[in-house]
Scaffold this motif. Structure first.
Motif, PDB file in Angstrom:
ATOM      1  N   GLN A 209      24.448  71.812 128.051  1.00  0.00           N
ATOM      2  CA  GLN A 209      25.454  71.823 126.983  1.00  0.00           C
ATOM      3  C   GLN A 209      24.906  71.208 125.706  1.00  0.00           C
ATOM      4  OE1 GLN A 209      28.869  70.463 129.904  1.00  0.00           O
ATOM      5  NE2 GLN A 209      29.715  70.769 127.872  1.00  0.00           N
TER       6      GLN A 209
ATOM      7  N   PHE B  98      31.813  73.144 120.320  1.00  0.00           N
ATOM      8  CA  PHE B  98      32.513  71.917 120.703  1.00  0.00           C
ATOM      9  C   PHE B  98      31.917  71.261 121.945  1.00  0.00           C
ATOM     10  CE2 PHE B  98      35.694  69.718 123.290  1.00  0.00           C
ATOM     11  CZ  PHE B  98      36.184  68.795 122.387  1.00  0.00           C
ATOM     12  N   ASP B  99      31.766  69.952 121.853  1.00  0.00           N
ATOM     13  CA  ASP B  99      31.569  69.088 123.020  1.00  0.00           C
ATOM     14  C   ASP B  99      32.055  67.706 122.602  1.00  0.00           C
ATOM     15  OD1 ASP B  99      30.781  68.805 125.759  1.00  0.00           O
ATOM     16  OD2 ASP B  99      29.112  67.574 125.071  1.00  0.00           O
ATOM     17  N   HIS B 100      32.356  66.854 123.570  1.00  0.00           N
ATOM     18  CA  HIS B 100      33.032  65.596 123.237  1.00  0.00           C
ATOM     19  C   HIS B 100      32.121  64.379 123.258  1.00  0.00           C
ATOM     20  CE1 HIS B 100      33.504  64.302 127.554  1.00  0.00           C
ATOM     21  NE2 HIS B 100      33.343  65.597 127.715  1.00  0.00           N
TER      22      HIS B 100
ATOM     23  N   TYR C 122      39.312  63.152 121.207  1.00  0.00           N
ATOM     24  CA  TYR C 122      39.343  63.801 122.520  1.00  0.00           C
ATOM     25  C   TYR C 122      39.053  62.805 123.631  1.00  0.00           C
ATOM     26  CZ  TYR C 122      38.380  66.899 126.417  1.00  0.00           C
ATOM     27  OH  TYR C 122      38.409  67.502 127.667  1.00  0.00           O
TER      28      TYR C 122
ATOM     29  N   TYR D 298      33.458  82.382 129.573  1.00  0.00           N
ATOM     30  CA  TYR D 298      34.621  81.520 129.808  1.00  0.00           C
ATOM     31  C   TYR D 298      34.600  81.138 131.282  1.00  0.00           C
ATOM     32  CZ  TYR D 298      39.435  79.759 129.493  1.00  0.00           C
ATOM     33  OH  TYR D 298      40.554  78.951 129.487  1.00  0.00           O
TER      34      TYR D 298
ATOM     35  N   LYS E  71      33.770  78.581 119.269  1.00  0.00           N
ATOM     36  CA  LYS E  71      33.641  77.116 119.305  1.00  0.00           C
ATOM     37  C   LYS E  71      33.634  76.585 120.736  1.00  0.00           C
ATOM     38  CE  LYS E  71      36.452  73.147 117.756  1.00  0.00           C
ATOM     39  NZ  LYS E  71      37.611  72.795 116.913  1.00  0.00           N
ATOM     40  N   TYR E  72      34.532  77.089 121.567  1.00  0.00           N
ATOM     41  CA  TYR E  72      34.611  76.652 122.972  1.00  0.00           C
ATOM     42  C   TYR E  72      33.820  77.640 123.814  1.00  0.00           C
ATOM     43  CZ  TYR E  72      38.365  73.848 121.005  1.00  0.00           C
ATOM     44  OH  TYR E  72      39.087  72.980 120.225  1.00  0.00           O
TER      45      TYR E  72
ATOM     46  N   GLN F 200      35.866  75.647 129.532  1.00  0.00           N
ATOM     47  CA  GLN F 200      37.054  75.617 128.678  1.00  0.00           C
ATOM     48  C   GLN F 200      38.289  75.108 129.427  1.00  0.00           C
ATOM     49  OE1 GLN F 200      34.962  78.236 129.021  1.00  0.00           O
ATOM     50  NE2 GLN F 200      34.470  79.154 127.044  1.00  0.00           N
TER      51      GLN F 200
ATOM     52  N   HIS G 242      37.971  71.339 129.757  1.00  0.00           N
ATOM     53  CA  HIS G 242      38.268  70.666 128.487  1.00  0.00           C
ATOM     54  C   HIS G 242      39.774  70.642 128.225  1.00  0.00           C
ATOM     55  CE1 HIS G 242      33.983  71.213 126.729  1.00  0.00           C
ATOM     56  NE2 HIS G 242      34.194  69.933 126.956  1.00  0.00           N
TER      57      HIS G 242
ATOM     58  N   THR H 128      43.588  70.347 122.705  1.00  0.00           N
ATOM     59  CA  THR H 128      42.396  71.170 122.913  1.00  0.00           C
ATOM     60  C   THR H 128      42.754  72.453 123.659  1.00  0.00           C
ATOM     61  OG1 THR H 128      40.960  69.225 122.922  1.00  0.00           O
ATOM     62  CG2 THR H 128      40.084  71.218 123.928  1.00  0.00           C
TER      63      THR H 128
ATOM     64  N   ILE I 172      41.996  76.118 122.233  1.00  0.00           N
ATOM     65  CA  ILE I 172      41.186  77.105 122.968  1.00  0.00           C
ATOM     66  C   ILE I 172      41.913  78.450 122.998  1.00  0.00           C
ATOM     67  CG2 ILE I 172      40.299  77.735 125.253  1.00  0.00           C
ATOM     68  CD1 ILE I 172      39.780  74.719 125.714  1.00  0.00           C
TER      69      ILE I 172
END
Length: 510
Positions: free
Chosen positions: A65, A84-86, A270, A427, A446-447, A451, A454, A461, A465
């Motif tokens: 990731q 996106f990642d957190h 997040y 996905y 983005k995602y 998913q 998340h 979020t 999504i």
């Protein structure tokens, strides 16, 4: 020869001898750094499965990731806004730079080697706090690497990039705690470094800064006790400058790219939601969980033994430091998932523990017995896992990933025309983490992976999504298993083009 000439000659000889000694010491220092550099290179090459060329088709899980986001950033996409990642942006920046160096994961490995080299130098310095012995220092470094290998996972984790800063901060702070009565003042250069270290942790995962913050707190208390108010203010300002030194450039970058709110939410917002929803592994702990905790988190809970031995030596402030670090880490590690990689940040604490054990008075029979028992226990704990993780695992993973390993989705992914791969998104769960890297694809949305996972921790979020997929017009969507959040979008805008086992390929309706 008169007395003056004799004195001059003796002084000259002393100066010459001093220069020779300094040259010898300098050569030894460079030799030590070279040795640690070689050790670092070998370790990362063998055990960073996700970035080492020894495992050409393995990119790992979380590491994949980070690499996907880093590669996307290198190609003009903005983290958080476009992918996106957190985690904090520093891990994506490192992966972006790594891919920029070699156009492959090998560039990241080079950065890891440098980070580990500085970590090992820091470990060596920590080993010399109570015992000035180079042989002991090298032994401590080797044992620390055996421990690190227990929870190094696949490599390229956020914790390993924080580790050099944690090691040096610990060294500066503990040295001050030991020599506080002699030093009185605390060097503001070190406070600046603490600020840098805290910002590195904040820009990856802020909880990695626990020990640094504990050390800062105790130093502040000590300066207040001594009424060194000016020193406290100077050190506080220096640390604040250090914190801002890294954070401000990132903040300005995301602000200029209209992604500042995305940056704050991805790095902080997040994760606050995630923490609320995350349950403790203790709630359903099994015997296997406790066994893993005892093995993988040894370098964390051994700080309580360090505190006990330090208390016996009447190092009371150092004892408080150890106890506070231990309590805060136990709370952190027991309030969420039991992930071994989290314990990487506690590696320096093994050295602190080992220092206390090695300085025990051998003449005292009780100490001799305790020391023998502890050394036997540590040896069994470390080397019982060394064969598997140090030899069997690298060979096994090399054999499995020296060529492309089929996951199951490859057959239907080939149905996507090559010219339309820039209008594709996956996905699903962990099976898709390496998909983009293996197929040289950049995420369209983005995602781009996990998913549903998340969305499980954040309603905001989850809704975002859905909006991204509902408002997008990507030509192809490959799903794995459950796609509940966007199933209505798939049913209304797409047709099922192919299906195999748990994988489904959807094509946009004309």
């Amino acid at each position: 020869m008169d007395s003056k000439e004799s004195e001059t000659s003796i002084k000259g000889e002393k100066i010459e001898m001093k220069k020779k000694i300094e040259k010898i010491e300098l050569k030894k220092r460079y030799g030590l750094i070279l040795l640690l550099g070689v050790i670092s290179t070998i370790f990362v090459y063998l055990f960073s499965y996700s970035t080492s060329p020894f495992y050409p088709f393995y990119y790992g899980g979380d590491s994949a990731q980070f690499q996907t986001v880093g590669k996307a950033w290198l190609n003009g996409m903005i983290p958080y806004r476009d992918v996106f990642d957190h985690k904090g942006p520093l891990i994506f920046f490192i992966n972006m730079v790594g891919w920029g160096i070699t156009k492959s994961a090998t560039g990241i490995m080079l950065i890891q080697i440098v980070a580990l080299l500085f970590t090992l130098i820091g470990i060596y310095f920590l080993s010399q706090l109570l015992m000035d012995n180079k042989g002991y220092g090298i032994m401590t470094v080797v044992l620390s690497l055996v421990i690190l290998n227990l929870y190094y996972s696949e490599g390229n984790r956020v914790e390993e990039y924080c580790l050099p800063f944690i090691c040096y901060s610990s060294y500066f702070q503990i040295r001050f705690l030991f020599k506080r009565n002699l030093l009185q003042k605390h060097n503001i250069k070190y406070s600046f470094f603490y600020g840098i270290s805290i910002s590195v942790c904040l820009l990856t995962r802020i909880t990695n800064a626990i020990t640094i913050c504990v050390g800062v707190l105790l130093i502040c208390i000590w300066l207040l006790k001594d009424k060194e108010y000016k020193e406290l203010v100077k050190n506080g300002l220096a640390m604040l400058v250090g914190i801002m030194f890294l954070i401000i450039p990132f903040a300005i970058y995301f602000l200029l790219n209209n992604a500042f709110s995305d940056f704050l939410y991805g790095m902080i917002g997040y994760n606050l939601e995630y923490q609320k929803e995350m349950s403790s592994w203790l709630a359903e702990a099994t015997g296997e969980n406790w066994k893993n905790f005892i093995i993988f988190y040894f370098s964390s809970y051994c700080i309580f033994f360090t505190a006990f031995f330090a208390f016996k030596r009447k190092e009371y402030l150092y004892t408080v430091y150890c106890v506070l670090c231990g309590i805060m880490e136990m709370y952190l590690f027991c309030s969420g998932g039991l992930f071994p990689a989290y314990a990487i940040i506690t590696l320096p604490q093994f050295t602190l523990f080992f220092n206390e054990v090695m300085i025990m008075d051998k003449k005292n029979n009780e100490n001799r017995v305790v020391k023998t028992v502890i050394l036997c226990w540590v040896s069994c704990l470390l080397f019982s896992n060394f064969i598997d993780r140090g030899i069997v695992w690298p060979i096994d993973i090399h054999n499995r990933y020296k060529q492309l390993k089929i996951v199951g989705y490859e057959e239907i992914l080939k149905m996507v025309p090559e010219e339309e791969l820039d209008s594709f998104i996956a996905y699903g769960g962990n099976d898709f983490k390496t998909l983009y890297l293996l197929n040289d694809i950049l995420p369209e949305y983005k995602y781009f992976v996990i998913q549903e996972w998340h969305g499980r921790f954040s309603q905001k979020t989850k809704e975002d999504i859905y909006e991204v997929f509902a408002n997008g017009n990507v030509n192809w969507i490959l799903t794995e298993g459950n796609a509940n959040n966007i199933q209505s979008v798939l049913d209304s805008k797409y047709v099922l083009h192919a299906e195999k086992d748990k994988y489904c390929l959807y094509k946009l309706k004309n």
